[in-house]
Design an enzyme around this catalytic site. Structure first.
Site, PDB file in Angstrom:
ATOM      1  CG  LEU A  85       1.185 -15.459  -9.575  1.00  0.00           C
ATOM      2  CD1 LEU A  85       1.439 -16.867 -10.090  1.00  0.00           C
ATOM      3  CD2 LEU A  85       2.372 -14.982  -8.757  1.00  0.00           C
ATOM      4  CD  GLU A 120      -5.466  -4.711 -15.549  1.00  0.00           C
ATOM      5  OE1 GLU A 120      -6.486  -5.007 -14.912  1.00  0.00           O
ATOM      6  OE2 GLU A 120      -4.523  -5.512 -15.735  1.00  0.00           O
ATOM      7  CE1 TYR A 137      -6.142  -0.502  -2.605  1.00  0.00           C
ATOM      8  CE2 TYR A 137      -7.713   1.109  -3.453  1.00  0.00           C
ATOM      9  CZ  TYR A 137      -6.445   0.572  -3.440  1.00  0.00           C
ATOM     10  OH  TYR A 137      -5.479   1.095  -4.259  1.00  0.00           O
ATOM     11  CG  HIS A 183      -2.131  -0.922   1.014  1.00  0.00           C
ATOM     12  ND1 HIS A 183      -3.364  -0.505   0.574  1.00  0.00           N
ATOM     13  CD2 HIS A 183      -2.233  -2.256   1.183  1.00  0.00           C
ATOM     14  CE1 HIS A 183      -4.180  -1.558   0.504  1.00  0.00           C
ATOM     15  NE2 HIS A 183      -3.515  -2.629   0.859  1.00  0.00           N
ATOM     16  CB  THR A 184       4.386   1.975  -0.580  1.00  0.00           C
ATOM     17  OG1 THR A 184       4.641   0.923  -1.504  1.00  0.00           O
ATOM     18  CG2 THR A 184       4.759   1.525   0.814  1.00  0.00           C
ATOM     19  CG  ASP A 185       0.314   1.399  -5.147  1.00  0.00           C
ATOM     20  OD1 ASP A 185      -0.190   1.551  -4.015  1.00  0.00           O
ATOM     21  OD2 ASP A 185      -0.210   0.714  -6.051  1.00  0.00           O
ATOM     22  CB  SER A 227      -2.620 -13.747 -15.904  1.00  0.00           C
ATOM     23  OG  SER A 227      -3.962 -13.444 -15.613  1.00  0.00           O
ATOM     24  CG  ASP A 242      -0.171  -5.502 -11.276  1.00  0.00           C
ATOM     25  OD1 ASP A 242       0.456  -5.400 -10.201  1.00  0.00           O
ATOM     26  OD2 ASP A 242      -1.399  -5.710 -11.329  1.00  0.00           O
ATOM     27  N   GLY A 279      -5.950 -15.002 -12.390  1.00  0.00           N
ATOM     28  CA  GLY A 279      -6.672 -14.512 -11.214  1.00  0.00           C
ATOM     29  C   GLY A 279      -6.111 -14.996  -9.896  1.00  0.00           C
TER      30      GLY A 279
HETATM   31  P1  ADP Z   1      -4.567 -11.626 -12.416  1.00  0.00           P
HETATM   32  O1  ADP Z   1      -4.091 -10.448 -13.190  1.00  0.00           O
HETATM   33  O2  ADP Z   1      -4.156 -11.560 -10.955  1.00  0.00           O
HETATM   34  O3  ADP Z   1      -4.191 -12.940 -13.010  1.00  0.00           O
HETATM   35  P2  ADP Z   1      -7.103 -10.595 -13.243  1.00  0.00           P
HETATM   36  O4  ADP Z   1      -8.509 -10.900 -12.856  1.00  0.00           O
HETATM   37  O5  ADP Z   1      -6.638  -9.189 -13.164  1.00  0.00           O
HETATM   38  O6  ADP Z   1      -6.160 -11.557 -12.387  1.00  0.00           O
HETATM   39  O7  ADP Z   1      -6.846 -11.077 -14.743  1.00  0.00           O
HETATM   40  C1  ADP Z   1      -7.221 -12.376 -15.144  1.00  0.00           C
HETATM   41  C2  ADP Z   1      -7.935 -12.292 -16.479  1.00  0.00           C
HETATM   42  O8  ADP Z   1      -6.997 -11.963 -17.523  1.00  0.00           O
HETATM   43  C3  ADP Z   1      -8.527 -13.619 -16.917  1.00  0.00           C
HETATM   44  O9  ADP Z   1      -9.800 -13.825 -16.351  1.00  0.00           O
HETATM   45  C4  ADP Z   1      -8.598 -13.440 -18.431  1.00  0.00           C
HETATM   46  O10 ADP Z   1      -9.698 -12.676 -18.804  1.00  0.00           O
HETATM   47  C5  ADP Z   1      -7.338 -12.606 -18.744  1.00  0.00           C
HETATM   48  N1  ADP Z   1      -6.195 -13.433 -19.184  1.00  0.00           N
HETATM   49  C6  ADP Z   1      -4.908 -13.223 -18.846  1.00  0.00           C
HETATM   50  N2  ADP Z   1      -4.078 -14.121 -19.428  1.00  0.00           N
HETATM   51  C7  ADP Z   1      -4.855 -14.935 -20.176  1.00  0.00           C
HETATM   52  C8  ADP Z   1      -4.605 -16.090 -20.988  1.00  0.00           C
HETATM   53  N3  ADP Z   1      -3.380 -16.570 -21.177  1.00  0.00           N
HETATM   54  N4  ADP Z   1      -5.664 -16.677 -21.582  1.00  0.00           N
HETATM   55  C9  ADP Z   1      -6.911 -16.211 -21.391  1.00  0.00           C
HETATM   56  N5  ADP Z   1      -7.205 -15.141 -20.637  1.00  0.00           N
HETATM   57  C10 ADP Z   1      -6.207 -14.502 -20.018  1.00  0.00           C
HETATM   58 MG    MG Z   2      -4.746  -8.427 -12.879  1.00  0.00          MG
END
Ligand code: ADP
Ligand code: MG
Length: 389
Positions: free
Chosen positions: A128, A163, A224, A38-40, A130, A175, A125
């Protein structure tokens, strides 16, 4: 190459689907938050790392304004036009790509559509990031395809805007910056006042375990927001009390906090102490890493969790249980909640030789208490996003 098997799979799928090789391929990893909680938004410091799991995006120009996009893990395809990039309510994974494309199109006109396919191995989700990985590999690949050059901070902001505007998640910049700036065996230290970052050697004697509890406590958004408000209220108070300028808690030291907190409620004072203490821990952590003192760095991680638990109150029973278990496992150097809190994941610092046994011990300890194990992934600080082809 990191994740070579994913790359080979991507090539196979791209050729099978589009009947040719892609013109460009880019890769972007997920990330972990290591220290600085929570520093950002308090304009402070964060230690993070790009991880050894990531996403590849392959693309070629299409002959028209039409775009075809395949989520390679799901083998689902969507189609849209570069002249009308709008968020979709179905197959929401496309929104991260569309939002990033829209950001690039805002820098320079996009001349044509693309045939794209992405594939990755980051658990979705699970904290990490993604989503940032998908944005950053999209941004690099499509930027290259269209000849749109942007610097890292601009690309990170394009991902953040994707986002906010396309995925409906009000995230900060951590991120995306971590995914872009990471390097093997190194942590990324970011200053969120200037968005300047550098990498710091962590060495071969360290890796991380990411323990996802899947706990999600109600009122997360509300909690939050109240934490953010308390930080703002405290910053305004210190701005009046201190002689030097204070525009955010970043400008207040722990020593000043102790002297000038009078006039704040105990709760608001405690909330403020967390990001102030975290900033000091990140700076101290940088000094310790420079000396190769990983055990010292690990202790700062335990202190960080204690500060979350007691002062900021953004921990929960599940996260505390993982940290408590970690303290008793041989080879574990540090552990703390990672991310917003109120559920989610714990990041554990461990020597690579102990990673396997510590993973099993943590999952078992969690299962003994909550009836099912937490998910544990072994994470190595790894290379950041780059063009592959
Ligand atoms: P996090 O970023 O922590 O993994 P988020 O809810 O922010 O969780 O993002 C996850 C979402 O990003 C997934 O539900 C999907 O919509 C999308 N996503 C990311 N990478 C992929 C992938 N390789 N294939 C399909 N969807 C992806
Ligand atoms: Mg995310």
């Amino acid at each position: 190459m990191v994740n070579e098997s994913v790359y080979n799979e991507l090539m196979k799928k791209y050729r099978a689907h589009y009947g040719r090789d892609p013109e460009v391929i880019a890769y972007a990893p997920g990330r972990i938050e290591v220290l600085g909680n929570h520093t950002d938004y308090n304009e402070g410091f964060v230690f993070s790392a790009a991880i050894n799991y990531g996403t590849f995006f392959a693309a070629s120009k299409s002959a028209s304004k039409a775009c075809r996009l395949v989520a390679g893990d799901l083998m689902k395809e969507v189609a849209f036009d570069v002249t009308g990039i709008e968020a979709s309510k179905t197959d929401t994974w496309q929104n991260y790509v569309k939002g990033t494309l829209a950001g690039l199109a805002g820098v320079k006109a996009v001349p044509c559509g693309f045939d794209g396919l992405f594939l990755g191995n980051i658990p979705l989700g699970s904290g990490l990031s993604s989503s940032a990985a998908l944005e950053m590999c999209t941004g690099l690949a499509l930027g290259k395809l269209y000849g749109i050059t942007v610097d890292d901070v601009t690309l990170a902001k394009i991902g953040q805007k994707a986002e906010h505007m396309y995925a409906g998640c009000k995230c900060g910049l951590l991120d995306q910056i971590s995914s872009l700036a990471g390097q093997a065996g190194r942590l990324v230290k970011t200053d969120f006042r200037t968005v300047a970052y550098e990498t710091v050697e962590m060495g071969e004697a360290a890796c991380f375990l990411m323990c996802n509890t899947h706990a999600k406590h109600a009122l997360v958004d509300g909690a939050y927001n109240t934490r953010r408000e308390a930080c703002e209220q405290a910053a305004a108070h210190f701005a009046k009390e201190l002689r030097h300028p204070v525009t955010a808690l970043r400008d207040v030291s722990m020593a000043e906090w102790a002297i000038y907190k009078r006039g704040l409620s105990d709760t608001v004072a405690n909330r403020a102490a967390h990001p102030i203490g975290e900033d000091e821990r990140v700076l101290k952590g940088a000094e310790l890493l420079a000396k190769g003192d990983l055990p010292g760095f690990g202790l700062l991680m335990f202190d960080s969790h204690e500060s979350s638990r007691v002062l900021f109150e953004n921990s929960c029973e599940e996260l505390d249980a993982v940290v408590d278990a970690a303290k008793k496992i041989p080879g574990v150097l540090g552990a703390r909640l990672s991310g917003g809190g109120f559920g989610g994941s714990v990041v554990v610092l461990v020597h690579p030789r102990d990673a396997e046994t510590a993973s099993i011990a943590l999952a078992n300890a969690y299962a003994a208490k909550f009836g099912k194990p937490c998910d544990v992934s072994v994470i190595k600080p790894a290379a950041g996003a780059h063009i592959v082809k």
